[in-house]
Design an enzyme around this catalytic site. Structure first.
Site, PDB file in Angstrom:
ATOM      1  N   TYR A 142      20.435  18.171 -24.838  1.00 48.20           N
ATOM      2  CA  TYR A 142      21.225  17.753 -25.943  1.00 48.20           C
ATOM      3  C   TYR A 142      21.163  19.260 -26.799  1.00 48.20           C
ATOM      4  O   TYR A 142      19.577  19.233 -26.938  1.00 48.20           O
ATOM      5  CB  TYR A 142      20.032  16.181 -26.857  1.00 48.20           C
ATOM      6  N   LYS A 184      25.181  18.095 -22.896  1.00 44.88           N
ATOM      7  CA  LYS A 184      25.901  18.079 -24.072  1.00 44.88           C
ATOM      8  C   LYS A 184      25.754  18.839 -25.649  1.00 44.88           C
ATOM      9  O   LYS A 184      24.721  19.080 -26.368  1.00 44.88           O
ATOM     10  CB  LYS A 184      25.426  16.634 -24.658  1.00 44.88           C
ATOM     11  N   LYS A 186      25.990  18.921 -29.641  1.00 44.55           N
ATOM     12  CA  LYS A 186      26.808  18.654 -30.633  1.00 44.55           C
ATOM     13  C   LYS A 186      27.619  19.475 -31.506  1.00 44.55           C
ATOM     14  O   LYS A 186      26.953  20.705 -32.275  1.00 44.55           O
ATOM     15  CB  LYS A 186      25.318  18.772 -31.827  1.00 44.55           C
ATOM     16  N   PRO A 215      31.271  15.826 -31.558  1.00 46.21           N
ATOM     17  CA  PRO A 215      31.570  16.024 -33.162  1.00 46.21           C
ATOM     18  C   PRO A 215      31.547  15.094 -34.387  1.00 46.21           C
ATOM     19  O   PRO A 215      31.700  15.433 -35.210  1.00 46.21           O
ATOM     20  CB  PRO A 215      32.878  16.573 -33.219  1.00 46.21           C
ATOM     21  N   ASN A 216      31.316  13.805 -33.660  1.00 49.51           N
ATOM     22  CA  ASN A 216      30.859  13.038 -34.456  1.00 49.51           C
ATOM     23  C   ASN A 216      32.101  12.394 -35.257  1.00 49.51           C
ATOM     24  O   ASN A 216      32.183  12.232 -36.396  1.00 49.51           O
ATOM     25  CB  ASN A 216      29.762  12.746 -35.271  1.00 49.51           C
ATOM     26  N   ASN A 262      30.093   6.180 -29.522  1.00 49.98           N
ATOM     27  CA  ASN A 262      28.912   5.237 -29.890  1.00 49.98           C
ATOM     28  C   ASN A 262      29.051   4.859 -31.515  1.00 49.98           C
ATOM     29  O   ASN A 262      28.687   4.625 -32.422  1.00 49.98           O
ATOM     30  CB  ASN A 262      27.374   6.107 -29.871  1.00 49.98           C
ATOM     31  N   HIS A 313      23.163   6.153 -25.850  1.00 52.98           N
ATOM     32  CA  HIS A 313      22.898   7.204 -27.180  1.00 52.98           C
ATOM     33  C   HIS A 313      22.072   8.036 -27.979  1.00 52.98           C
ATOM     34  O   HIS A 313      20.469   6.727 -27.404  1.00 52.98           O
ATOM     35  CB  HIS A 313      23.732   6.565 -27.912  1.00 52.98           C
ATOM     36  N   SER A 314      21.485   8.574 -28.688  1.00 51.17           N
ATOM     37  CA  SER A 314      20.302   9.138 -29.017  1.00 51.17           C
ATOM     38  C   SER A 314      19.690   9.123 -29.969  1.00 51.17           C
ATOM     39  O   SER A 314      20.778   9.436 -30.882  1.00 51.17           O
ATOM     40  CB  SER A 314      19.160   9.942 -28.194  1.00 51.17           C
ATOM     41  N   ARG A 394      17.778   9.294 -44.218  1.00 49.46           N
ATOM     42  CA  ARG A 394      17.770  10.520 -44.351  1.00 49.46           C
ATOM     43  C   ARG A 394      19.291  10.941 -45.114  1.00 49.46           C
ATOM     44  O   ARG A 394      20.064   9.470 -45.153  1.00 49.46           O
ATOM     45  CB  ARG A 394      18.626  10.103 -42.572  1.00 49.46           C
TER      46      ARG A 394
END
Length: 414
Positions: A142, A184, A186, A215-216, A262, A313-314, A394
């Site tokens: 990751y 992978k 991010k 890229p979320n 996810n 997913h993590s 967070r």
């Protein structure tokens, strides 16, 4: 056999200044370590989120589980639902997706109950899920763009990674240390052209490693299609390039690269829509919010029927979660892709024997239950860090503003 006591210990684990489309990771990630203790002394371990809403939900539901038979998992969910009648989501406003509190809390307590079941029966959790179909579970490196250090701290061992060439260096170190066979990234952090360049340079440096980027939801549909066309034949899959089912379907129709998620498929009732709209080809499970270990293996069966891929997913986690992930993955026959994990970034743990990757994979833990044992000294140390830290939620965006006061959260950003 009945549950006599439940202990919840919030902990703070050191994190690196890892970048994403919402900002940057804070110095600590929050988790909750769970101990479910039966009247005969058998203890089951679990791990869940440490955010405010999740922790409050765990604390409110825990008393309702005293007296429960740990084998009665349907009753477990009913008791959790009754204890949390208003339900709702757990995530802070800065999050892109949300997870149902009842599902999160049910999963959090299902894991230690299944750990207890395994210990009582003398069998690993994987056997309770139908039996392991693989002895080792593969994981992906990751990769994150990152700052060199947290505010007020010296540069960490990974240093600054803000260019394509620096990312190739990070990948080389990660692969050399852990033997990962896939990579992978991010994404959603740098300009799209720089992230395209990054993936192309990773392909050049690792010609045989499957590559992914996530890229979320940080790109517009137009940007996502542009990037997908530039990376045709390069990516194994493209994860959550955009936000929303319809937007995902539009991107999927414009590229041959499979789309994974996810973020738009988080619950079972969303799978049918994703299938009808051909928006998603791969679903990334996560037992923390899919409702537990059994629900995660059921997700695998549903995906198999629909000819959809499945992986995992993590989020930032400790070894108790990783053990649960490995058991689920080992008992999911159609696990199609290497799983995600943040574990190499953690650097600490609360279990006696932290996990070590071999050729990018982890062996299914031996012994009954989850196969891990709590290190009480480490638990106490990380609990003390939690008490001393000011972080209770967070918020990558707020922390990013300490690096760049003019930073604004925009999703999509590009």
């Amino acid at each position: 056999m009945r549950i006599a006591e439940i202990r919840l210990t919030p902990v703070a684990i050191p994190d690196k200044p890892l970048l994403n489309c919402k900002g940057v990771h804070q110095p600590y990630a929050l988790r909750t370590v769970i101990e479910v203790i039966c009247a005969d002394g058998t203890v089951g371990l679990g791990e869940s989120y440490g955010s405010i809403k999740a922790l409050e939900g765990l604390r409110r539901a825990a008393p309702a589980l005293v007296g429960l038979d740990p084998f009665h998992l349907h009753a477990l969910k009913s008791r959790v639902a009754a204890a949390l009648p208003e339900g709702g989501g757990i995530n802070a406003k800065s999050a892109v997706a949300d997870h149902k509190l009842v599902d999160v809390v049910t999963s959090a307590f299902e894991v230690p109950c299944m750990d207890i079941q395994g210990k009582v029966l003398g069998r690993p959790v994987a056997d309770l899920l139908g039996g392991a179909v693989r002895e080792t579970v593969p994981f992906s490196a990751y990769l994150f763009f990152k700052f060199g250090a947290h505010i007020g701290q010296v540069e960490d061992e990974w240093g600054e990674v803000l260019t394509p060439d620096q990312m190739v260096g990070e990948a080389r170190r990660m692969v050399a240390a852990h033997g990962f066979k896939s990579l992978k990234l991010k994404g959603g952090v740098l300009h799209p052209d720089l992230e395209i360049e990054t993936m192309l340079k990773l392909r050049e440096a690792f010609p045989h490693h499957p590559l992914r980027i996530d890229p979320n939801g940080g790109w517009t549909v137009e940007t996502a299609i542009y990037i997908a066309r530039k990376l045709e034949g390069v990516l194994e899959y493209l994860e959550d390039p955009v936000i929303g089912m319809d937007a995902m379907a539009e991107v999927a129709a414009a590229t041959s690269i499979p789309l994974a998620t996810n973020m738009v498929v988080l619950e079972f009732d969303q799978i049918a829509e994703a299938y009808r709209k051909r928006a998603v080809k791969i679903v990334l499970s996560d037992h923390h919010y899919w409702g537990g270990l059994r629900a995660s293996t059921h997700l695998g069966k549903v995906c198999d029927v629909l000819d959809m891929g499945v992986s995992m997913h993590s989020n930032s986690h400790l070894g108790i979660t990783l053990a649960a992930m490995v058991h689920v993955a080992s008992a999911t026959p159609n696990l199609s892709y290497d799983c995600d994990t943040h574990y190499p970034w953690t650097g600490t743990d609360v279990i006696d024997e932290p996990f070590a990757f071999r050729d990018g994979s982890l062996a299914v833990p031996g012994g009954p239950g989850l196969g891990v044992t709590l290190d009480r000294t480490k638990l106490g140390e990380l609990a003390a860090v939690y008490e001393a830290a000011s972080i209770r939620e967070r918020d990558d965006t707020a922390y990013m503003k300490q690096f760049d006061p003019g930073y604004e959260r925009r999703v999509p950003r590009w």
